[in-house]
Scaffold this motif. Structure first.
Motif, PDB file in Angstrom:
ATOM      1  N   SER A   1       4.100   2.141   2.372  1.00 18.20           N
ATOM      2  CA  SER A   1       4.538   0.889   3.008  1.00 18.20           C
ATOM      3  C   SER A   1       6.062   0.746   3.028  1.00 18.20           C
ATOM      4  O   SER A   1       6.587  -0.170   3.665  1.00 18.20           O
TER       5      SER A   1
ATOM      6  N   HIS B   1       1.913   0.151  -8.930  1.00 14.41           N
ATOM      7  CA  HIS B   1       0.544  -0.095  -8.479  1.00 14.41           C
ATOM      8  C   HIS B   1      -0.320  -0.595  -9.637  1.00 14.41           C
ATOM      9  O   HIS B   1      -1.470  -0.975  -9.440  1.00 14.41           O
TER      10      HIS B   1
ATOM     11  N   PRO C   1       0.828  -1.212   0.000  1.00  8.37           N
ATOM     12  CA  PRO C   1       0.000   0.000   0.000  1.00  8.37           C
ATOM     13  C   PRO C   1       0.863   1.264   0.000  1.00  8.37           C
ATOM     14  O   PRO C   1       2.071   1.191   0.266  1.00  8.37           O
ATOM     15  N   ASN C   2       0.244   2.413  -0.271  1.00 11.72           N
ATOM     16  CA  ASN C   2       0.958   3.690  -0.212  1.00 11.72           C
ATOM     17  C   ASN C   2       1.623   3.824   1.160  1.00 11.72           C
ATOM     18  O   ASN C   2       1.024   3.517   2.190  1.00 11.72           O
TER      19      ASN C   2
HETATM   20  N1  ATP Z   1      12.697  11.660   3.686  1.00 11.45           N
HETATM   21  C1  ATP Z   1      11.666  11.309   4.459  1.00 11.45           C
HETATM   22  N2  ATP Z   1      11.424  11.942   5.612  1.00 11.45           N
HETATM   23  C2  ATP Z   1      10.397  11.580   6.420  1.00 11.45           C
HETATM   24  N3  ATP Z   1       9.536  10.556   6.131  1.00 11.45           N
HETATM   25  C3  ATP Z   1       9.742   9.891   4.996  1.00 11.45           C
HETATM   26  C4  ATP Z   1      10.804  10.227   4.092  1.00 11.45           C
HETATM   27  N4  ATP Z   1      10.744   9.369   3.027  1.00 11.45           N
HETATM   28  C5  ATP Z   1       9.695   8.556   3.254  1.00 11.45           C
HETATM   29  N5  ATP Z   1       9.094   8.868   4.435  1.00 11.45           N
HETATM   30  C6  ATP Z   1       7.934   8.176   5.018  1.00 11.45           C
HETATM   31  O1  ATP Z   1       8.234   6.786   5.034  1.00 11.45           O
HETATM   32  C7  ATP Z   1       7.065   6.011   4.745  1.00 11.45           C
HETATM   33  C8  ATP Z   1       7.355   5.103   3.547  1.00 11.45           C
HETATM   34  O2  ATP Z   1       7.430   5.923   2.387  1.00 11.45           O
HETATM   35  P1  ATP Z   1       7.752   5.343   0.937  1.00 11.45           P
HETATM   36  O3  ATP Z   1       7.866   6.514   0.023  1.00 11.45           O
HETATM   37  O4  ATP Z   1       8.908   4.427   1.037  1.00 11.45           O
HETATM   38  O5  ATP Z   1       6.428   4.507   0.627  1.00 11.45           O
HETATM   39  P2  ATP Z   1       5.944   3.796  -0.722  1.00 11.45           P
HETATM   40  O6  ATP Z   1       5.597   2.397  -0.357  1.00 11.45           O
HETATM   41  O7  ATP Z   1       6.965   3.993  -1.779  1.00 11.45           O
HETATM   42  O8  ATP Z   1       4.624   4.618  -1.049  1.00 11.45           O
HETATM   43  P3  ATP Z   1       3.871   4.922  -2.451  1.00 11.45           P
HETATM   44  O9  ATP Z   1       3.176   3.651  -2.863  1.00 11.45           O
HETATM   45  O10 ATP Z   1       2.863   5.972  -2.038  1.00 11.45           O
HETATM   46  O11 ATP Z   1       4.876   5.440  -3.439  1.00 11.45           O
HETATM   47  C9  ATP Z   1       5.947   7.012   4.500  1.00 11.45           C
HETATM   48  O12 ATP Z   1       5.205   7.155   5.702  1.00 11.45           O
HETATM   49  C10 ATP Z   1       6.672   8.311   4.180  1.00 11.45           C
HETATM   50  O13 ATP Z   1       5.925   9.439   4.547  1.00 11.45           O
END
Ligand code: ATP
Length: 245
Positions: A38, A186, A35-36
């Protein structure tokens, strides 16, 4: 090829990655799904050395990547949104990358460059490109230096149907050359006929790493999108029936 050992990453109080252990081998096309929020992009950036983990280590071909940069030449990366100097033309961006990588012209993989018809667009400035054309430049650069591993973050986002098929076909052929392909997307319908394994993350944890076949059997479905929808509707699962790490 890539051995992820007990990787954790905290951003303040948030555990974006929580003790991830997984081994990714060549000849596989691995979908990174979850999920977003994750942790997929954070994991990709950790593999690329763009995010420093709070704990754990990553080995590339048996060597720790910590404080080393040379391994990055072995990884082609296609980011979700490619950042380029907006005033440079496509030709200048390609030349700049060729200069940095110093690979002889006859060794370059120009299949996508030609298939995406980039020669006709060389004088266009990056800042003026459509989202799809920008993706084509990113894809071309990721594959151009024939890396051992490819990490593709939402690679088909913005691509038209023909370009999507061109890219999928290229991914398939590179996999057959024993390369490791990691795709975060996705758009599960795009992944169905390409991927061999699934790594599923949720809340920064590895929920499972299994073959597509195993996932379909476990969920009693024939489509990846249906299988993942099934998984998302369940409470967190242990890493059962996993690919042997
Ligand atoms: N540089 C950062 N500073 C603070 N929090 C961060 C940072 N990078 C990511 N996060 C947080 O870490 C968590 C994981 O983010 P990530 O971008 O890895 O998710 P994702 O699985 O790639 O999501 P999506 O499917 O939306 O692209 C999220 O809660 C995000 O807000």
């Amino acid at each position: 090829m890539i051995n992820i050992q007990h990787i954790s990453k905290e951003f303040g109080k948030l555990k974006a990655l929580n003790d991830i252990n997984v081994t990714l081998e060549g000849g596989e096309c691995i979908a990174l799904i979850g999920p977003n929020g994750s942790g997929k992009t954070t994991l990709i950036k950790t593999i690329l050395g763009m995010v420093v983990p709070s704990a754990g280590q990553i080995l590339f071909d048996g060597q720790s990547i910590e404080q080393k940069w040379i391994y990055r030449n072995e990884i082609g990366y296609m980011p979700q949104i490619g950042q380029y100097p907006e005033n440079m033309t496509i030709a200048q961006v390609l030349d700049m990358m060729k200069d940095i990588r110093k690979m002889p012209e006859n060794k370059l993989d120009l299949e996508l460059y030609h298939a995406f018809n980039l020669p006709a667009l060389l004088s266009k400035r990056m800042g003026t490109l459509s989202g799809g054309t920008r993706q084509k430049v990113s894809a071309c650069l990721a594959f151009m230096f024939s890396p051992k591993a490819l990490i593709l973050d939402e690679p088909t986002a913005g691509l038209d149907p023909l370009s999507t098929e061109i890219l999928k076909d290229k991914i398939q052929r590179e996999k057959e050359k024993n390369k490791l392909i990691i795709i975060s997307s996705h758009v599960l319908s795009d992944l169905d006929d390409m991927v061999s394994q699934i790594v599923y993350l949720q809340d920064g944890k590895l929920i499972f790493h299994k073959t597509l076949q195993q996932l379909k059997e476990d969920t009693g479905t024939q489509k990846l999108s249906k299988a993942i929808a099934h998984v998302m509707s369940l409470p967190n699962q242990p890493n059962e029936g996993a690919v042997h790490e």
